[in-house]
Motif scaffolding. Structure first.
Motif, mmCIF file in Angstrom:
data_model
loop_
_atom_site.group_PDB
_atom_site.id
_atom_site.type_symbol
_atom_site.label_atom_id
_atom_site.label_comp_id
_atom_site.label_asym_id
_atom_site.label_seq_id
_atom_site.Cartn_x
_atom_site.Cartn_y
_atom_site.Cartn_z
ATOM 1 N N ASP A 97 2.488 1.008 16.575
ATOM 2 C CA ASP A 97 1.105 1.159 16.140
ATOM 3 C C ASP A 97 0.846 0.470 14.800
ATOM 4 O O ASP A 97 -0.257 -0.018 14.538
ATOM 5 C CB ASP A 97 0.746 2.646 16.024
ATOM 6 N N GLN A 98 1.881 0.441 13.946
ATOM 7 C CA GLN A 98 1.770 -0.213 12.635
ATOM 8 C C GLN A 98 3.045 -1.014 12.358
ATOM 9 O O GLN A 98 3.636 -0.906 11.291
ATOM 10 C CB GLN A 98 1.553 0.842 11.542
ATOM 11 N N HIS A 99 3.419 -1.839 13.318
ATOM 12 C CA HIS A 99 4.726 -2.500 13.228
ATOM 13 C C HIS A 99 4.826 -3.479 12.052
ATOM 14 O O HIS A 99 5.910 -3.645 11.496
ATOM 15 C CB HIS A 99 5.060 -3.215 14.541
ATOM 16 N N GLU A 100 3.731 -4.095 11.678
ATOM 17 C CA GLU A 100 3.799 -5.022 10.546
ATOM 18 C C GLU A 100 4.116 -4.270 9.253
ATOM 19 O O GLU A 100 4.929 -4.719 8.439
ATOM 20 C CB GLU A 100 2.488 -5.797 10.417
ATOM 21 N N PHE A 101 3.487 -3.124 9.084
ATOM 22 C CA PHE A 101 3.749 -2.307 7.891
ATOM 23 C C PHE A 101 5.181 -1.793 7.885
ATOM 24 O O PHE A 101 5.900 -1.933 6.882
ATOM 25 C CB PHE A 101 2.778 -1.124 7.853
ATOM 26 N N TRP A 102 5.609 -1.203 9.001
ATOM 27 C CA TRP A 102 6.957 -0.633 9.048
ATOM 28 C C TRP A 102 8.022 -1.718 8.888
ATOM 29 O O TRP A 102 9.033 -1.507 8.201
ATOM 30 C CB TRP A 102 7.166 0.114 10.363
ATOM 31 N N SER A 103 7.825 -2.867 9.504
ATOM 32 C CA SER A 103 8.808 -3.948 9.403
ATOM 33 C C SER A 103 8.957 -4.432 7.961
ATOM 34 O O SER A 103 10.046 -4.803 7.520
ATOM 35 C CB SER A 103 8.406 -5.126 10.304
ATOM 36 N N LYS A 104 7.861 -4.412 7.234
ATOM 37 C CA LYS A 104 7.882 -4.894 5.854
ATOM 38 C C LYS A 104 8.508 -3.877 4.899
ATOM 39 O O LYS A 104 9.257 -4.262 3.981
ATOM 40 C CB LYS A 104 6.460 -5.225 5.401
ATOM 41 N N TRP A 105 8.243 -2.590 5.102
ATOM 42 C CA TRP A 105 8.606 -1.582 4.111
ATOM 43 C C TRP A 105 9.743 -0.645 4.520
ATOM 44 O O TRP A 105 10.177 0.184 3.710
ATOM 45 C CB TRP A 105 7.379 -0.737 3.774
#
Length: 208
Positions: A40-48
């Motif tokens: 659902d928020q893979h860009e955020f989780w992948s970054k942080w």
């Protein structure tokens, strides 16, 4: 457990059905919920994730953060394993993921092809065949598999909602709403000083 049920039932029936396939196809496992949360928020989780993993928020938090990778397939494999598998093993599994499916359905389909076949169905069949009983899995009927292929609504693939609703409509809310538990030994219950288990006298064969 399936072996014991088969042993008890063999004097009366020749066929038993199971719920095999419901969790794999309709998102019933914690790893499916974890992947849905990630995607659902893979860009955020992948970054942080690498940074957030350092926070002491418990084992589940650390497991979630440490499993996240830019590749969604690799992330799901990490969520599925007790420990993140080595890269050579994840590379071998890549051939099983169906790239024609959406990311979340791809993970469910992976479990259908791997975990369901190599674990759940194998144990189910072996345990029942030991007593001469045929095992059936209605959730894997071709009509239900065809329906699964057509469904794209994400909400229908998280926590088996339509199955639970059918149970509630048939006065089986106690089944639909009970907390999910695995197949580990209930040691806490067994060792509880005043629990039911402690009252049994195992010198009496009826308590075995």
């Amino acid at each position: 457990m399936t072996w014991l049920i088969g042993k008890k039932a063999k004097s009366e029936v020749k066929v038993l059905i199971s719920g095999a396939g419901a969790d794999e196809l309709w998102g019933g496992y914690q790893r499916h919920q974890a992947f849905s949360r990630f995607w659902d928020q893979h860009e955020f989780w992948s970054k942080w994730a690498g940074f957030l993993e350092m926070f002491p928020f418990g084992r589940e938090w650390k497991k979630f953060m440490s499993g996240i990778r830019p590749d969604p397939n690799h992330t799901f494999l990490n969520f599925s394993a007790l420990q993140n598998p080595p890269s050579e093993l994840t590379g071998d599994y890549e051939r099983i993921f169906n790239s024609k499916l959406s990311e979340y359905k791809r993970m469910l389909d992976f479990d259908r092809q791997v975990y369901l076949v190599q674990d759940v169905l194998k144990i189910h069949d072996n345990a029942l065949m030991a007593h001469g009983i045929e095992g059936r899995a209605p959730y894997l009927d071709t009509t239900l598999l065809a329906l699964w292929q057509k469904v794209e609504e994400p909400k229908l693939f998280t926590g088996k909602p339509w199955i639970k609703n059918l149970l509630r409509e048939n006065q089986l809310s106690w089944v639909a709403d009970r907390k999910k538990f695995g197949f580990g030994l209930p040691l806490k219950e067994w060792l509880r000083e005043k629990g039911e288990f402690s009252k049994k006298d195992f010198r009496n064969s009826q308590d075995l």
